[in-house]
Design an enzyme around this catalytic site. Structure first.
Site, short mmCIF file in Angstrom:
data_model
loop_
_atom_site.label_atom_id
_atom_site.label_comp_id
_atom_site.label_asym_id
_atom_site.label_seq_id
_atom_site.Cartn_x
_atom_site.Cartn_y
_atom_site.Cartn_z
N HIS A 206 40.35 45.23 49.05
CA HIS A 206 41.21 45.60 47.92
C HIS A 206 42.63 45.88 48.42
O HIS A 206 43.61 45.63 47.71
CB HIS A 206 40.70 46.86 47.22
CG HIS A 206 39.42 46.68 46.47
ND1 HIS A 206 38.19 46.63 47.10
CD2 HIS A 206 39.18 46.54 45.14
CE1 HIS A 206 37.25 46.47 46.18
NE2 HIS A 206 37.82 46.42 44.99
N ASP A 276 35.36 37.08 44.53
CA ASP A 276 35.69 38.48 44.29
C ASP A 276 37.06 38.48 43.60
O ASP A 276 37.68 37.42 43.42
CB ASP A 276 35.71 39.24 45.62
CG ASP A 276 35.42 40.73 45.45
OD1 ASP A 276 35.58 41.25 44.33
OD2 ASP A 276 35.03 41.38 46.44
#
Length: 550
Positions: A206, A276
């Protein structure tokens, strides 16, 4: 029925000329997008939307999920909106990664680490409860289970968040299988993550680039290998991790070597690959949007996830970006067609109504005994490699009565004609009601007793009808559903080469597919009738399925 028709039309149009409008629609189907608040109307019919509780860009605000009542209203709006998406998805792993939280009125969900301490019965109960909750609130896709191995205790994104079931592939497969099973029963598509393994990493994708070259171990592939072999995997999520031993240039999400060569070709995965979140900094800080979507799609990714938590990209912007890359020949049109075929197969499967018949260890044992007695095989499990589809009618008018005939483990006492062969009840993998609704009764790669001599290689499809076991009264809706189901099964199992009606089963005596050792065990069949078989075969001719052994 709309899904069945669109499913059939897809196969007819895959190799036809594609207009710009059709192309944009197909690109939209490859997107799963997050949105603010209750923005339910979309220009395009997306592959999916994803809902969140927290709003990462504005922490003082809620993203989509406030309460039980509000969520129910929201998902109902999404389902009934113009251009409703195929999938309404969520990250509901349990523990610290759960968008449905107790303080908002939802049931508590245990973490993977906690689940691994439960008895198997308790695991089933926990995941049954969670799966039913997801279904109740309108979801049909969950980005779980995590099948990463807990290899690095300092791992910030897996170990520290208690997202792994354990250190060994065996542990992970055991618990992940139960979650998949319970989600499947509730009509929830499971998404396994994070391929090719995130459990040995230290950093969080992230927040930036994650290099696992020196920590990744080949055993991190084992959960995927085992679950793929068991035909339990429909969707796999890629990880934004870099491993120069697997690809010296690109992270997994953008890697042809990892997604196509390793996952699809080497491990044999035939399902949908989803990225993702493409807005994570591991991707967005190193690649432009155009570069990222082009590399991802060309690598083998079928669906692109844009959560709109870490960035902002509208569906229109995403569609136009991919559209231009296809038009500029940077993304082959065939990649769009191939991905759409996989997505439509997944959507078709998600619409199958799960209505399991009794299949306890006793029925499994009886099936193994049947295999040994009639086919001379000692088997560890009752999995089959499907090579044939056999269509039947139930000879019972009425869905519930037909279902009851297949439900119990032992034969009914009125089946004296076949009772001497075994007390194992007859069954089938699918039951099609007269309105065309398709019910899945058992795993389609387990052996069912439905056709003498051929059970060990055959998927059985029962159709409600056949009055008096003579009247050819199956409906046009059943014809359409059988056509769609045959196409789905052939796409799922390329090993299937034959399609027959039950009345044709004896044509396979004295062929390698015929395993029956009892020469006196035969029955005369008329189902499902020549008219029905001709109607189905006329619409699946392109599949090359044979009715005689060759």
């Amino acid at each position: 029925m709309k899904l069945l028709l669109s499913f059939l039309l897809l196969f007819l149009s895959l190799h036809a000329d594609v207009s710009d409008t059709q192309l944009k629609d197909m690109i939209a189907k490859m997107l799963i997008v997050g949105f603010e608040g209750e923005q339910t109307e979309q220009k395009y019919k997306l592959g999916g939307v994803i809902l969140f509780d927290k709003n990462l860009k504005e922490p003082q605000k809620t993203k989509n999920i406030i309460s039980v009542e509000q969520l129910t209203q929201l998902t109902n709006k999404i389902k009934t909106a113009k251009n409703a998406p195929l999938f309404i998805s969520i990250d509901q792993e349990g523990g610290k990664v759960a968008r449905l939280k107790e303080d908002r009125g939802f049931s508590k969900a245990p973490s993977a680490k906690e689940v691994a301490t439960f008895s198997l019965d308790k695991v089933h109960h926990a995941y049954q409860k969670q799966s039913q909750m997801l279904h109740r609130y309108g979801f049909n896709m969950n980005f779980a289970p995590v099948v990463d191995l807990n290899l690095n205790p300092d791992n910030k994104v897996i170990a520290k968040l208690e997202r792994s079931y354990g250190k060994t592939p065996k542990e992970v497969v055991k618990y992940a299988s139960i979650m998949i099973e319970e989600q499947n029963k509730a009509g929830i598509v499971s998404v396994l993550k994070h391929f090719p393994g995130h459990g040995s990493s230290l950093e969080d994708s992230h927040k930036g680039f994650v290099d696992i070259t020196n920590t990744w171990q080949e055993k991190e592939l084992e959960p995927y290998k085992e679950l793929i072999v068991q035909h339990k995997v429909d969707v796999i999520m890629t990880a934004h991790v870099f491993n120069k031993k697997l690809d010296p240039t690109y992270p997994a999400t953008l890697s042809y070597k990892i997604n196509t060569k390793l996952l699809c070709e080497q491990l044999g995965f035939k399902g949908v690959i989803v990225s993702d979140d493409m807005q994570m900094k591991a991707i967005s800080e190193h690649y432009s949007l155009k570069e990222a979507v082009t590399l991802a799609i060309n690598s083998g990714v079928d669906m692109l996830l844009f959560g709109n938590q870490l960035g902002t990209n509208t569906p229109e912007e995403l569609v136009e970006t991919v559209f231009k890359q296809v038009k500029n020949h940077k993304i082959p049109l065939q990649r769009i067609l191939d991905s759409n075929k996989k997505i439509d197969l997944l959507a078709f499967k998600s619409k199958l109504v799960q209505k399991p018949i009794i299949f306890t260890n006793r029925r499994i044992t009886m099936t193994k005994e049947y295999i040994k007695q009639h086919y001379g095989k000692n088997v560890e499990n009752i999995r089959i490699t499907p090579e044939m589809i056999v269509l039947h009618w139930t000879a019972v008018i009425g869905f519930e009565d037909s279902y009851k005939r297949l439900y119990q483990e032992e034969l009914f006492t009125d089946r004296k004609d076949i009772a001497s062969a075994s007390l194992l009840n007859v069954s089938a993998h699918f039951l099609v009601d007269r309105d065309g609704t398709i019910y899945q009764l058992m795993p389609d790669n387990w052996m069912a007793r439905h056709v003498i001599g051929l059970n060990y290689s055959t998927i059985g499809v029962e159709n409600v009808g056949g009055e008096g076991n003579k009247k050819e009264d199956l409906t046009p809706a059943q014809v359409k559903s059988n056509i769609a189901l045959v196409r789905y099964l052939k796409a799922k199992y390329p090993t299937i080469n034959y399609l027959i009606g039950h009345q044709e089963y004896r044509e396979f005596e004295n062929t390698p597919l015929w395993l029956e050792r009892d020469k006196g065990y035969r029955t005369e069949k008329a189902d499902p009738g020549e008219k029905f078989m001709n109607a189905v075969r006329s619409k699946v001719h392109d599949l090359g399925l044979k009715s005689r052994y060759e």
